[in-house]
Design a protein around this motif. Structure first.
Motif, PDB file in Angstrom:
ATOM      1  N   GLN A 114      -5.243  12.149  -5.858  1.00  0.00           N
ATOM      2  CA  GLN A 114      -4.077  11.446  -5.325  1.00  0.00           C
ATOM      3  C   GLN A 114      -3.369  12.289  -4.270  1.00  0.00           C
ATOM      4  OE1 GLN A 114      -4.735  11.831  -8.600  1.00  0.00           O
ATOM      5  NE2 GLN A 114      -5.281   9.725  -9.137  1.00  0.00           N
ATOM      6  N   LEU A 129      -6.313   0.084 -11.622  1.00  0.00           N
ATOM      7  CA  LEU A 129      -6.874  -0.596 -10.463  1.00  0.00           C
ATOM      8  C   LEU A 129      -8.371  -0.774 -10.674  1.00  0.00           C
ATOM      9  CD1 LEU A 129      -5.039   1.325  -7.571  1.00  0.00           C
ATOM     10  CD2 LEU A 129      -4.427  -0.889  -8.571  1.00  0.00           C
ATOM     11  N   TRP A 162      -5.279   5.355 -11.543  1.00  0.00           N
ATOM     12  CA  TRP A 162      -4.925   6.008 -10.285  1.00  0.00           C
ATOM     13  C   TRP A 162      -3.456   6.392 -10.223  1.00  0.00           C
ATOM     14  CZ3 TRP A 162      -7.566   8.450  -6.797  1.00  0.00           C
ATOM     15  CH2 TRP A 162      -7.073   8.649  -5.507  1.00  0.00           C
ATOM     16  N   MET A 163      -2.594   5.576 -10.826  1.00  0.00           N
ATOM     17  CA  MET A 163      -1.152   5.789 -10.707  1.00  0.00           C
ATOM     18  C   MET A 163      -0.601   6.722 -11.781  1.00  0.00           C
ATOM     19  SD  MET A 163      -0.172   4.037  -8.067  1.00  0.00           S
ATOM     20  CE  MET A 163       1.586   3.681  -8.275  1.00  0.00           C
ATOM     21  N   ARG A 188      -4.820  11.412 -14.720  1.00  0.00           N
ATOM     22  CA  ARG A 188      -5.197  10.406 -13.732  1.00  0.00           C
ATOM     23  C   ARG A 188      -6.651  10.621 -13.294  1.00  0.00           C
ATOM     24  NH1 ARG A 188      -0.584  10.877  -9.249  1.00  0.00           N
ATOM     25  NH2 ARG A 188      -1.169  13.067  -9.509  1.00  0.00           N
ATOM     26  N   ASP A 221      -5.979  -4.447  -6.802  1.00  0.00           N
ATOM     27  CA  ASP A 221      -5.184  -4.700  -8.002  1.00  0.00           C
ATOM     28  C   ASP A 221      -5.672  -5.981  -8.669  1.00  0.00           C
ATOM     29  OD1 ASP A 221      -4.147  -6.802  -6.500  1.00  0.00           O
ATOM     30  OD2 ASP A 221      -2.142  -5.932  -6.302  1.00  0.00           O
ATOM     31  N   THR A 263       3.104   9.541  -2.277  1.00  0.00           N
ATOM     32  CA  THR A 263       3.964   8.984  -3.321  1.00  0.00           C
ATOM     33  C   THR A 263       4.049   9.993  -4.464  1.00  0.00           C
ATOM     34  OG1 THR A 263       2.125   7.890  -4.439  1.00  0.00           O
ATOM     35  CG2 THR A 263       3.284   6.621  -2.770  1.00  0.00           C
ATOM     36  N   LYS A 320       3.096   2.005  -1.892  1.00  0.00           N
ATOM     37  CA  LYS A 320       3.453   2.374  -3.260  1.00  0.00           C
ATOM     38  C   LYS A 320       2.347   3.159  -3.966  1.00  0.00           C
ATOM     39  CE  LYS A 320       6.160  -1.904  -3.731  1.00  0.00           C
ATOM     40  NZ  LYS A 320       6.322  -3.165  -4.510  1.00  0.00           N
ATOM     41  N   TYR A 321       1.172   3.230  -3.342  1.00  0.00           N
ATOM     42  CA  TYR A 321       0.020   3.832  -4.003  1.00  0.00           C
ATOM     43  C   TYR A 321      -0.365   5.138  -3.324  1.00  0.00           C
ATOM     44  CZ  TYR A 321      -0.547  -0.621  -6.380  1.00  0.00           C
ATOM     45  OH  TYR A 321      -0.336  -1.731  -7.159  1.00  0.00           O
ATOM     46  N   ARG A 341       0.810  -1.220   0.000  1.00  0.00           N
ATOM     47  CA  ARG A 341       0.000   0.000   0.000  1.00  0.00           C
ATOM     48  C   ARG A 341       0.841   1.267   0.000  1.00  0.00           C
ATOM     49  NH1 ARG A 341      -4.422  -2.158   4.450  1.00  0.00           N
ATOM     50  NH2 ARG A 341      -5.856  -3.147   2.947  1.00  0.00           N
ATOM     51  N   VAL A 363      -5.346  -2.360  -2.264  1.00  0.00           N
ATOM     52  CA  VAL A 363      -4.139  -1.544  -2.185  1.00  0.00           C
ATOM     53  C   VAL A 363      -4.435  -0.086  -1.853  1.00  0.00           C
ATOM     54  CG1 VAL A 363      -2.799  -3.056  -3.689  1.00  0.00           C
ATOM     55  CG2 VAL A 363      -4.154  -1.217  -4.701  1.00  0.00           C
ATOM     56  N   VAL A 364      -5.689   0.354  -2.025  1.00  0.00           N
ATOM     57  CA  VAL A 364      -6.077   1.723  -1.681  1.00  0.00           C
ATOM     58  C   VAL A 364      -7.372   1.661  -0.874  1.00  0.00           C
ATOM     59  CG1 VAL A 364      -6.715   4.006  -2.529  1.00  0.00           C
ATOM     60  CG2 VAL A 364      -5.004   2.663  -3.776  1.00  0.00           C
TER      61      VAL A 364
END
Length: 705
Positions: free
Chosen positions: A661, A602, A595-596, A645, A616, A665, A268-269, A266, A622-623
């Motif tokens: 976001q 995702l 999202w990324m 995004r 994922d 990150t 990483k997101y 998590r 993950v979020v």
């Protein structure tokens, strides 16, 4: 008096019930064993624990109330046949001075099972035992264990004819591994069933007596929850799950390690960061009835919420009687029609879209209202033009019903595209519920019509490079002039469709993808040859994206509904299944989320903190959304900040929150633009996609033909 206490031990909750249960106390466990779950149903209120599910729960987060404690209804059908107890299956009722879990229905249809589950999907080796009173044995009843999801488990059951049966289920394949015809049971009397499962070894007991002379072996389901299954009326008195201390310790270690891996993942997101909030109280919001577009030409998106009247009968359930246009600062741009509506939830689309028809950079609002297609000015809501909706067409043989109650259709959906080669969107498709499709040019002149197994919502794109869009509606692909390019001829209607090249070098070229209810997941080429078909349940919603970056190309995600709810399966471009996950037993929006910004996608499930968020391609949450007071009823994704995004929009009857976001990150140095659903054609039934533009390259005309 029955007392329930919760004992927290390391990472697992042990539900212990030191009770004077209906059948007496369980045998004590030995010093090398531990009770991990025990319930006598004494803590639940008397009444139904089932609740009627409709199509509303396909994409609205409406968990059942009252809560079931550790239990979930893992399988639910719209009606279990008989209307005893309102057609609901599971109830808490009193028998004497005790409470029991009662299954009320005699279920005659095959594969429509009444199932509740509890426990942890990571449980492997355990003993599961129940005490129950069969009230009928017209159909199987008993226990299930190592439940991977609602369609994958082992079943130990009693059946008529003094049968004791051990069955393995893998989706629609039911494999009877063992049958005994000398089971001693009496309807109306208490009995116990027990299974000891260790690695591949399964040992079974009825009333304390081992039922197979040897331990059986089977390796298909290595871990999973426990559950009750009853297709005839039955009273379950109590249940218990025990593990050896060694197995329990191994389980706790696996669970802790999984939690540590997920926590690291998590990081990483980007965390969801609240960006905007809009007050919508007093507007009688009808759930997911929202459209987005730039109405005033200022470069920022506005949104319009539509409402239907309080008393919308079946034939006019898509009638729009009121709309409100909002700016993102929460101010109201205009209100149209009446506010005499109610904040109800319903599953059907209200037929309206926001589309720039004249190319001036400002969207018009196109709405079906009182059997007319009306164009409204996006700034003032003033009516600019109006034409009648099409006259009703014939009933298709595979449709649910005829749609001839009115001379003209109330309209079921609208989709804008380019059928005439104008180089811009302005032509459109309009349909009834399930029988007919009409194509109009941008001057609102009807071009062609077709009677077909229409399904829910079209997809249109220029697939042959001639500058005109082809149309995929239901199982039929049309050229821009209405020529049928193929028709798969499947029976259950298509709930979601898509066409494209998903970029897998092992499966090159554009293909058509179908989420097809009881027909399952279907992949065909653009000539109508079915390349892959499998049934993971009632396939209801679909999303396309690079959910598994290590796998070549993009993947297809689908989620089930109707029966075994919310099994999410991930498929390669050729249809082969990569994995399946069941985070809960309600329904999921299943939107592909950019999202990324790095080209991956995702899957948005819901705004619920524990069972929703974004996952994922391997089913990992993950979020998460964690801020208090956030709405969870509805969710959607859209790029609102302009950085390519997606933002996530959560709303309910009272408020909307928009999340972008967070800064935990960094954004990628180079954001990869993804091809996504257009704003001018939105629907509750749409497929969501977020795919690299390169996988959407047109194919040669010969491939389509």
């Amino acid at each position: 008096m029955v007392r329930v206490s919760l004992v927290i031990l390391s990472n697992v909750v042990l539900l212990t019930v030191p009770c004077d249960a209906p059948g007496g106390t369980w045998d004590p466990v030995g010093p090398d064993s531990v009770v991990v779950f025990e319930d006598d149903f004494s803590t639940y209120p008397v009444g139904p624990l089932s609740a009627k599910y409709t199509a509303v729960q396909e994409y609205h987060w409406t968990p059942k109330t009252p809560t079931w404690g550790p239990w979930s209804e893992a399988v639910y059908w719209g009606a279990f046949g008989a209307q005893e107890e309102g057609g609901l299956a599971w109830h808490i009722r009193r028998t004497g001075k005790y409470k029991v879990m009662h299954q009320a229905q005699e279920i005659w249809e095959e594969d429509k099972n009444a199932v509740i589950v509890a426990g942890d999907e990571m449980w492997t080796d355990y003993t599961f035992e129940v005490e129950f009173v069969p009230l009928s044995l017209e159909h199987a009843l008993g226990i299930i264990y190592r439940v991977a999801n609602s369609r994958n488990y082992y079943m130990l059951s009693l059946q008529e004819g003094r049968k004791w049966v051990w069955t393995r289920r893998i989706h629609q394949a039911w494999t009877v591994n063992k049958v005994r015809n000398d089971a001693h049971y009496t309807v109306g009397q208490p009995h116990t069933l027990r299974v000891d499962v260790h690695d591949r070894n399964h040992t079974f007991y009825l009333d304390g007596k081992q039922m197979a002379e040897i331990t059986r072996r089977d390796h298909h389901h290595p871990a999973g929850k426990v559950g009750l299954i009853a297709n005839s009326p039955c009273d379950y008195r109590r249940v218990r799950v025990t593990m050896s201390r060694e197995a329990h310790g191994a389980y706790l270690k696996r669970k802790a390690e999984k939690g540590e891996r997920l926590s690291a993942l998590r990081q990483k997101y980007p965390l969801p960061k609240l960006w905007k909030q809009v007050d919508m109280r007093g507007l009688a919001i009808n759930g997911r009835q929202m459209r987005w577009g730039d109405l005033d030409g200022d470069g920022m998106l506005e949104f319009v919420i539509a409402r239907r009247p309080k008393k919308a009968d079946k034939g006019l359930r898509r009638s729009i009687e009121g709309m409100t246009a909002f700016k993102l600062d929460g101010s109201i741009l205009w209100q149209w029609g009446t506010r005499d509506t109610k904040p109800e939830l319903f599953a059907t689309d209200l037929t309206y879209q926001l589309c720039d028809l004249n190319g001036d950079g400002k969207c018009e609002v196109i709405v079906c209202h009182q059997f007319k297609i009306e164009v409204l000015d996006g700034i003032t809501a003033k009516r600019l033009s109006s034409v009648p909706t099409p006259k009703h067409g014939p009933k298709h043989p595979d449709s649910f019903y005829a749609e001839d109650s009115f001379e003209r259709i109330p309209s079921g959906a609208m989709y804008f595209c380019d059928l005439t080669g104008a180089g811009s969107v302005g032509d459109f498709l309009i349909k009834d519920d399930y029988n007919n499709l009409w194509a109009y040019d941008r001057h609102f002149r009807q071009r062609w019509t077709a009677c077909l197994n229409a399904g829910h919502y079209p997809y249109a794109r220029d697939m042959d490079g001639d500058g005109r869009d082809e149309v995929l509606q239901g199982y039929t692909m049309f050229d821009d002039d209405g020529t049928v390019l193929f028709d798969l001829g499947l029976q259950d209607h298509a709930d979601a469709v898509f066409m494209g090249d998903l970029g897998d070098p092992a499966f090159p070229g554009a293909h058509a993808y179908f989420c097809s209810g009881e027909e399952g997941v279907v992949v065909s080429d653009l000539r109508g040859k079915i390349e892959h078909k499998e049934i993971p349940g009632h396939a209801q919603r679909m999303a396309i994206g690079d959910f598994c970056p290590a796998v070549p190309g993009c993947e297809v995600a689908q989620v089930t509904y109707w029966g075994e709810h919310n099994i999410i399966t991930i498929h390669r471009a050729d249809g082969r299944k990569l994995g399946e996950h069941q985070p809960h037993y309600v329904g999921s929006t299943l939107a592909a989320v950019d999202w990324m910004g790095d080209g991956t996608a995702l899957l948005l499930i819901s705004g619920d903190e524990e069972k929703g968020g974004m996952i994922d391609g391997w089913g990992r949450q993950v979020v998460k959304f964690t801020d208090p007071g956030r709405p969870v009823l509805c969710c959607d994704v859209i790029d609102l900040t302009g950085d390519s995004r997606d933002e996530v929009v959560l709303w309910d009857h009272d408020k909307m929150r928009i999340y972008t976001q967070g800064e935990n990150t960094p954004a990628p140095k180079q954001v990869i633009p993804l091809y996504k659903p257009p704003l001018h054609s939105r629907s509750n039934y749409q497929t969501y996609w977020a795919v690299p533009e390169k996988v959407e390259r047109p194919v040669s005309r010969s491939t389509v033909r």
